[in-house]
Scaffold this active site. Sequence first.
Site, PDB file in Angstrom:
ATOM      1  N   ASP A   1      42.042  37.242  38.369  1.00 44.56           N
ATOM      2  CA  ASP A   1      42.894  37.172  37.055  1.00 44.56           C
ATOM      3  C   ASP A   1      43.334  35.538  36.905  1.00 44.56           C
ATOM      4  O   ASP A   1      43.787  35.240  35.772  1.00 44.56           O
ATOM      5  CB  ASP A   1      44.037  38.014  37.396  1.00 44.56           C
ATOM      6  CG  ASP A   1      43.794  39.505  37.343  1.00 44.56           C
ATOM      7  OD1 ASP A   1      42.995  39.963  36.416  1.00 44.56           O
ATOM      8  OD2 ASP A   1      43.923  40.395  38.042  1.00 44.56           O
TER       9      ASP A   1
ATOM     10  N   GLU B   1      48.098  44.649  45.964  1.00 44.53           N
ATOM     11  CA  GLU B   1      48.148  43.651  44.963  1.00 44.53           C
ATOM     12  C   GLU B   1      49.673  44.132  44.506  1.00 44.53           C
ATOM     13  O   GLU B   1      49.832  44.535  43.514  1.00 44.53           O
ATOM     14  CB  GLU B   1      47.186  43.515  43.940  1.00 44.53           C
ATOM     15  CG  GLU B   1      47.680  42.627  42.606  1.00 44.53           C
ATOM     16  CD  GLU B   1      47.025  42.926  41.544  1.00 44.53           C
ATOM     17  OE1 GLU B   1      46.665  42.010  40.464  1.00 44.53           O
ATOM     18  OE2 GLU B   1      46.712  44.117  41.012  1.00 44.53           O
TER      19      GLU B   1
ATOM     20  N   ARG C   1      41.092  46.699  48.933  1.00 38.12           N
ATOM     21  CA  ARG C   1      42.046  46.348  48.133  1.00 38.12           C
ATOM     22  C   ARG C   1      42.591  47.178  47.213  1.00 38.12           C
ATOM     23  O   ARG C   1      41.875  47.752  46.404  1.00 38.12           O
ATOM     24  CB  ARG C   1      41.224  45.054  47.433  1.00 38.12           C
ATOM     25  CG  ARG C   1      42.141  44.068  46.879  1.00 38.12           C
ATOM     26  CD  ARG C   1      42.231  44.408  45.164  1.00 38.12           C
ATOM     27  NE  ARG C   1      43.053  43.671  44.271  1.00 38.12           N
ATOM     28  CZ  ARG C   1      43.231  43.638  43.219  1.00 38.12           C
ATOM     29  NH1 ARG C   1      42.650  44.678  42.505  1.00 38.12           N
ATOM     30  NH2 ARG C   1      43.913  42.861  42.408  1.00 38.12           N
TER      31      ARG C   1
ATOM     32  N   ASP D   1      44.764  47.861  44.016  1.00 34.28           N
ATOM     33  CA  ASP D   1      45.031  47.371  42.703  1.00 34.28           C
ATOM     34  C   ASP D   1      46.258  47.834  42.003  1.00 34.28           C
ATOM     35  O   ASP D   1      46.635  49.248  42.365  1.00 34.28           O
ATOM     36  CB  ASP D   1      43.794  47.930  41.540  1.00 34.28           C
ATOM     37  CG  ASP D   1      44.148  46.982  40.268  1.00 34.28           C
ATOM     38  OD1 ASP D   1      44.079  45.931  40.194  1.00 34.28           O
ATOM     39  OD2 ASP D   1      44.478  47.929  39.255  1.00 34.28           O
TER      40      ASP D   1
END
Length: 590
Positions: free
Chosen positions: A470, A386, A359, A361
């Site tokens: 988040d 992301e 993943r 960031d």
Amino acid sequence: MQATRAAALQGGSPALGHPRSHGGRRAALLQPSRQRLLRCRAAVGEAARPATADALEAARHAAELSLESYQYVKCQEPEHLDTVAALRHKLAAVQRELANATEEEYSRLAARSAAAAAAPAGGLQLSVDVDSLVREIQQQHAPVVVQHHAPPPPPKQAPAPAPEVAQNIVPLNLKPLDKSTIRPEGTGEEVLLQGFNWDSWKQQGGWFNHVAGRAEELATLGFTTIWLPPFTQSVSAEGYLPGDLYNLNSKYGSETELIACVKALQNHGIKVLGDAVLNHRCAQFQDDNGVWNKYGGRLAWDQRAIVGDDPNFRGRGNRSSGDIFSAAPNIDHSQEFVKRDLQEWMVWLRTHVGFDGWRLDFVKGFHGSHVKDYMEASSPQFAVGEYWDTLAYEWDGTPTHNQDAHRQRTVNWINAAGGLATAFDITLKGIMHAVFERCEYWRLRDSTGKPAGLLGWWPSRSVTFLENHDTGSSQGHWRFPHHAIEQGYAYILTHPGTPCVFLDHLLDRSCKDMIGRLIAIRKRAGIHCRSPIKILVAERDVYAARIEGVRGKLLMKIGPGDFTPPDSTWAIADCGHNWGVWFSSSTEQQ
């Protein structure tokens, strides 16, 4: 005649000015063509004959009009040189001057140097030993002559010269990766779990140990992939301000506990994604001005590793290729040593820790082409970025129906990454908020009849989700409408794309059971990230669609409005508040 010509050309001869442009930053030559100059002279000559004021003004006007425009020719800018190169450049100029000097001039210069050396100390003197200077220049530029002599015995301890940037001090024994296939979407039938929230680092006994103990439970629920929290030493407890990248002892657990957690999950058939924070890195040391921009550990970078336009950390790298993250130094991925070190680090994580993928960031902070390089080096079996971008909104704060520009920016990032990573479908999340907050289910179909969001354009690269650490958890920056969580999962777990479940939604027993049942239905029908879909209804209060899997078909409905399956081949598979799912194994086209 001269007076007449001066009057005719008054204020109209920029070619006679200084060749440097305004500010002295660039040199230029203003060159009128010969034809324009001849026309200018002819006009001046004709104006000289009458010698009247009107005729002179007419000639001046004609001369100015005939000048038209000038050509701007850039001179070659001086090459940027470092200190040593600049000194060599100046010495070479001295050598050229000395080569052209006469014997008399040389004698005078040598005498002046000797006189300066003999002068008493006191005043500021500038003395030059010309012979030594010439010999030094000649030695620097002389061709290398290889002489074959017996090599001298090596010293007992020959200290290695200190590199300008200390890096890779300890060599890594890296196992080769199979780079034949990079699978950004995994098998295509992945069901992803975000395996932490914003406060997971507070878990007694360590979060990695906690997750390892739940590996069997998560596999039973049907999850095929899990995304673990950041795993390196970090300035922040949550892990998103990494420092020493090779220090795998974090607030979530030790390096040993991390590796044991990864193995426990993989032993139950679950792929493991590491949360790779590549955009920024916190420094371990301060420079002479007190700025934290010097690194330690295995990757002991200096200020060249930080982008030059980061306003807070005085980097000496190139300009950033994305958005600036203000809380930490933004890394310059265009630097060759940075790119090499991070690629090596990711390969080490794949082989040493055992991560299956990533993943990524805050990928909006650097260009997608760098992601492509990192994916090609580390060969992930799943990768999601992301790319957080802002939707288009109306004056009253509601998202516009047409979000093509928003999802196009996400597609552009994926393309820049060579298609080697998926992306969280931020577009779809924003649209679903409006759907459930305003009861406007028509928003789930775009103007061409396709599903909303990245899902409608590139489903195999869309990771759909309702919440993350988040937007939800204890931060709550953009909470999904709580009353519609069941409907949200009924949508993403029956549709193409790769659905991602948030850990907090497993804490509620009824929600956890509902998610488990929907995952089982998805797998029974063989729904995958590229499954064909046909939207049947998208009205104010109801949405319905048919999705085809490799082992069956699903019919789903969400919203308070009424919907009935078109025929008797559909059997109810599951239902809840304002949602329902039907299954059919019929192969007939419906």
